[in-house]
Design an enzyme around this catalytic site. Structure first.
Site, PDB file in Angstrom:
ATOM      1  CB  SER A   1      -7.367  43.937  12.974  1.00 36.05           C
ATOM      2  OG  SER A   1      -8.854  43.960  13.081  1.00 36.05           O
TER       3      SER A   1
ATOM      4  CE  LYS B   1      -9.633  41.221  12.168  1.00 35.82           C
ATOM      5  NZ  LYS B   1     -10.169  41.758  12.029  1.00 35.82           N
TER       6      LYS B   1
ATOM      7  CE1 TYR C   1     -10.188  39.445  16.711  1.00 37.72           C
ATOM      8  CE2 TYR C   1     -11.858  40.690  17.453  1.00 37.72           C
ATOM      9  CZ  TYR C   1     -10.836  40.459  15.681  1.00 37.72           C
ATOM     10  OH  TYR C   1     -10.507  41.498  15.105  1.00 37.72           O
TER      11      TYR C   1
ATOM     12  CE1 TYR D   1      -9.304  43.576   7.175  1.00 38.92           C
ATOM     13  CE2 TYR D   1      -9.345  46.005   8.024  1.00 38.92           C
ATOM     14  CZ  TYR D   1      -9.107  45.018   8.482  1.00 38.92           C
ATOM     15  OH  TYR D   1      -8.824  44.699   9.496  1.00 38.92           O
TER      16      TYR D   1
ATOM     17  CB  VAL E   1      -9.626  49.895  15.202  1.00 43.00           C
ATOM     18  CG1 VAL E   1      -9.905  49.659  16.515  1.00 43.00           C
ATOM     19  CG2 VAL E   1     -10.397  51.566  14.793  1.00 43.00           C
TER      20      VAL E   1
END
Lengths: 420, 420, 420, 420
Positions: B64, B67, B191, B243, B261
């Protein structure tokens, strides 16, 4: 010559006045009666200069713009842990008057929504403070920030209380969950009094500049708010100040801000500026329509965006002067991490045979904690390399300069000595 | 002497290794096989210096953390308006794998959640780009930021695709709402390939330092990302990167950040620093447990907090030197609003009889747009006061210096001339 | 004479055809091609009579109307506990295609929304059943209820699969949460095949009448569905069948119902009637526009409302005939609680000197469990009062009539004997 | 003999008392002081018989069990359209004290949650009714249903008002949205007075039996509530009475029910029975723990489930007697749709040569509207077939029996005549 900043501000006002409308809040007569075409703006720098344009000295009730300030006061009074027990710090993604209590704890999600602000007011002073004392605490603290005695508009206070059903609902709910124990009407009355404090756009700019300056008042030099409290208050304002548009406000404007229903707006860009604004015409979200437009304009025109803060402390070393018997390191500005890191990097090049290394900090504005520690560590290492360390610090910006090993730099008390 | 920064970083790693646990992600074998005790950190300054400690050169899949970078690439490829049509910018208040589509538009709420990141990947290049070209675009762009060729780990890619039900659900849902038109499995594969790019903590720090430096690569000097794209990407990362804990991360750490992660973390403090980190042990929220602890520590120890950025450009005027026939204004650092405002304020004091006012910008790092405009306006006003304006700009930082009225300062091409 | 019911139904169709519009579903060609003005209705009583009007014999794909039937089949195959582990029974308050998974368990909230129906299909037969066997189980069960072999329309099935992104999203999500383990595309294909079974309004009415009759097929006399399964299926259909308008449907119409996107509707009023309807024009909620109007009309005109069920079994005692040597209690209808309670109440008046009390149950339709137990208890008490108990039960409606204390009534095998 | 129903009820109480626990509500002293082991139950049939066991005559405050009754009263006073303007009918899926206002209209979602019940109380009588008159309206209406004068417990009322923050929050919120205009404290006081009316389990059973009987009081024979109002009130109770467990209550118990915090419960099975219950020990959801268990037991043992209502009016034709000059059709019970449909079906077989067809309705309980219309239509068609139609209706159940074409059946005033 004269600085063009006020003229620029007048130009912004003129442009927006022509193109942006909106309607005034009319839920109470005092707000409905506001002259809808008032429009004023003020910028206050961390150096204490204030520029204004338009109706920057017209008073209006501070309303929700009081929230970040009173949040800071509550933290000063009770400590951040105690305040966090009762009010959260997460954006709510909802409008200002949503309940937004956290699911399990029933804490209001943050102090920028009404539920959180009513609770925050109850945290002022102590658990056994009187309602009147809490209101006076809020009024006094805001006055200290503004640098003048602010007053409460009793007429607005009374009118607001007549239509306070929403806030009364929140207060009863908060009481029901044990978030505070004051009577609901008393809690709402106290919070509403806080909202009825009269300020001007100039006041808001000055108050904001104090937060922008880490709590050190740019005009009085007093540390009105501890820097960690400022950090907490500004963080929450940045994350939750613009209610349900936190993300787009952040990306489009990038100035932590807070608006109020009477048309006031506050902006704070840490290290740079406080902004105060007044225009009672509101947009559909209840924010000052021209105020929002002005913030967009100021951010775009003046590069006032949190994410485009240019290199900070890019030149902490003003000069490294070498003479036959001395190397003088002249520091300047505010010495924080990036600056101190750059200083240490430059010091690595001092590999000459042992000599005297003089640190001249007479042009430094201040040492942040990390800057102080890193500078002293640099001195220690140079001393271990065999150098003799001296310090010229006429303003006492580096008190008790223990290098960490019990050694202190030799103090040069006299400018002339340094100049030799 | 040597700079103590690496030693400090090693001390942080040692402290946290002893006290913070966590478990590695085990949903795919490649992640479960990660050496759970790897722990590395890297800081990269906007001046191009990199400090590391621990396993800063061990590769892991970026996941992630890709991103915000790919979001920037999509904006570069399609423009911010087009990207905003498909992906919002508001924090979701939810976990990374929540659907979080906006109620009416069905846009994913932001590009930091998976739904938004899958959509963002589809925005790369153009509507008719091939899947392979989009993956290569992501890999190439990340490589450019890292300053080395990054590669995709095919084994991780295949493993992730075997357990991609959640992302496939998101992709089908996005297709259903017409957010994009690619086949669901193709969108997820693209992705996931982006997530399988291998990086090190050092890479992340360098990549972050480029964003911290307004898109100008500190090591290559190339403008890898336009500054307005950087602003947008960092704004969204600040508002939504952590988040459902955006608010507490903001107040406690204050460094815009993104975690993955596999244990990677990226931090960017505009104008100061990029931070890269790797520790695969995760906490209950799926963030690197030691990574989060390290960010808290770095923020506290080093004053690296967005809201405690000290005074910026506090000393833009290095000196005002007066000689018999000339007043020389020596500027330095990055000239942005607060700096230019201070310059203009100082210029007000130049009220001597008409003389030559020389602006020496040879020590300026760069002019932000507002700084350029305000400086030129100052020149114009001094000229109207009767002064003769000269400019010493050996690096061409003020190209085409029209004062706004068709007049230009006289150019002093020669250092010796200036020194005279 | 002829019964006027069909004429009444024709009148309803004519009225609504003139006044209610709507548009056909057009997401797949087969549905868009439906003759939008088709309009048919059928009523089937628990006595096995069917009345129709309009296009009651035109076939259409059953779509979501299959949900309550297949839910019943899954409970028959796996038991209600197993089914409840995977699918809840609460109304979702949302539209049919919402995700609506329960917060902690991730169970779909009920079997009437797509997520629940896809899961229910996977529960058919057993964990290791093949996909084809599950589809055949659904087709076979619906055929048994309809009393004719129903077929799957392969063209509709293929078309639906081409636009099944929403259902594929649900299936991937359900797999992700471990609600079932089948491949997502296989689960969606099986469910879509179930939806592509072709039925008529007459079929739906007959299928509904079987549920209305406690699972005993009114036309074949077979117990196609156990009564407790019927109760569960109808309960869930009543609570959640009309999606987000459960409450207003309940109060305004009061007939548990289910609609499908092809324009079919099913209604079931326990103990009274099954209703089938077909009109492909849909309203904004995706329900058959004329179908909804027809249900409102039927409910209002014919008092078909769950909450206005008149007194039930109000006359369970047809007669109490006294002769010189015998008191004959003639029961009739369905003996359930309210009926049995009334019988026992009347029996209290039998306080004559001991004689023979004969229970003639030849006119009883059936004894519900509670009715059987209460009737036998009444016999036991009369016997304790000294009476001799006899039973005339030519149809064997009270097999093994143990009064609870090991005594049985004397059986009168012969009608003539009774008449004596 | 004696009916065994009371003994059965005692057995239920004994079983549950031994195995089900729970704790009494303790938020006010009067509830905390309740004898926690009280346990009473009462069944009241639509025929007016009442069976009780345990503490069926102990008084307790009615609390939320008042909601469906006062909702009925409000509809009687204001009409259903007016009531629906202010309170919705959808289940909320939330606990009793949730706000649950509809998103746009801000109507409370239904009258069974507190927000809806407070609003419903304000709808009593008229917009300009006094607070005292509304309370008296509620008390009087409940008394009429119970068949005795009920009283308000002032001590409970006062205690509840001391801890009414939650309800005050709701009332302020409702006022804020303009749902009603009464002062918040007045609205809460009125609603709380309604909740403080003292009833017994026997009262609740009798009150419920009146609703079960379509509003016709089983004991007084008065039409206390119009049947359409009963239908609306029971529909909403069925859909929303058990708060967030509407679906599982429906499938597991199937008796529309309402519980209160003092331990009371009401159940109504249309056409059959009213159930009253009292046991102050509450479960985690705030429902009477033993009450819920008792309802499950009664539903299972006695087949009292809305979805297992056996065939209704299965034998509307008691007999068709043929003599030389006459065919006599003897009807019985309540003639509703299914019954009338069956009658018409049987009448089709009357195809003999023209004769007299006599309808004997002396054993009919009542004609529902649809039953009346269908029966008259049958007469009309038989008359068109050439028959002479006669009616024996000693109780006037078919007043003004116009067959729809201006013809009336011949009236047979005399039983003997019929018997001839």
């Amino acid at each position: 010559m004269h600085t063009p900043v006020p003229e620029y501000l007048q130009e912004v006002l003129a442009d927006l006045r022509a193109h942006v409308g909106g309607a005034v809040a009319d839920y109470i007569p005092d707000l409905a009666a506001a002259d809808r075409d008032r429009f004023g703006v003020a910028l206050a720098t961390t150096s204490g200069r204030v520029h204004t344009a338009g109706d920057a000295d017209v008073e209006f009730s501070i309303q929700s713009v009081s929230k970040p300030f009173v949040y800071a006061a509550a933290i000063m009074d009770r400590g951040v842990e105690r305040v966090l027990e009762s009010v959260g710090v997460e954006p709510s993604g909802e409008a200002f008057d949503e309940l937004s209590l956290e699911h399990d704890s029933h804490r209001p999600r943050n102090p920028m929504i009404n539920a959180g602000a009513i609770t925050t007011h109850q945290l002022l002073l102590s658990d056994d403070a009187t309602a009147a004392a809490r209101v006076e605490r809020a009024r006094g603290f805001l006055s200290e920030l503004a640098g003048r005695e602010l007053r409460i508009n009793e007429s607005i206070l009374r009118s607001e209380l007549d239509t306070a059903d929403r806030n009364l609902a929140l207060a009863h709910l908060l009481r029901n969950y044990g978030v505070f124990s004051a009577a609901a009407h008393e809690a709402v009355e106290g919070y509403t009094a806080q909202c009825s404090i009269m300020v001007t756009a100039r006041d808001l700019a000055v108050m904001g500049s104090c937060l922008a300056n880490g709590g050190l008042h740019p005009q009085t030099g007093a540390q009105v708010v501890p820097s960690d409290v400022v950090r907490q208050a500004l963080s929450v304002m940045a994350a939750a100040g613009m209610y349900d548009a936190a993300g787009s406000w952040f990306s489009e404007v990038g100035i932590p801000a807070k608006s109020g229903v009477s048309g006031g707006m506050l902006g704070v860009l840490p290290g740079q500026i406080g902004i105060g604004l007044f225009s009672p015409r509101l947009d559909a979200h209840g924010n000052s329509a021209r105020g929002v437009a002005a913030f967009r304009r100021l951010s775009a025109d003046m590069n006032l965006h949190l994410m485009t803060a240019g290199p900070v402390g890019s030149a902490p070393i003003r000069a490294i002067e070498r003479s036959t018997d001395r190397i003088t390191v002249v520091l300047q500005g505010a010495i924080q991490f990036a600056g101190a890191e750059a200083v240490l990097d430059r010091l690595q090049s001092i590999d000459a045979e042992p000599t005297t290394v003089l640190f001249d900090v007479s042009r430094v504005d201040r040492f942040l904690d990390v800057g102080r520690r890193m500078t002293l560590e640099g001195m220690r290492r140079l001393r271990l390399d065999g150098h003799r360390i001296a310090l010229y610090d006429p303003d006492g910006l580096l008190p008790d300069p223990d290098m960490g090993d019990g050694h202190f730099p030799e103090n040069l008390p006299d400018r002339e000595l340094r100049r030799s």
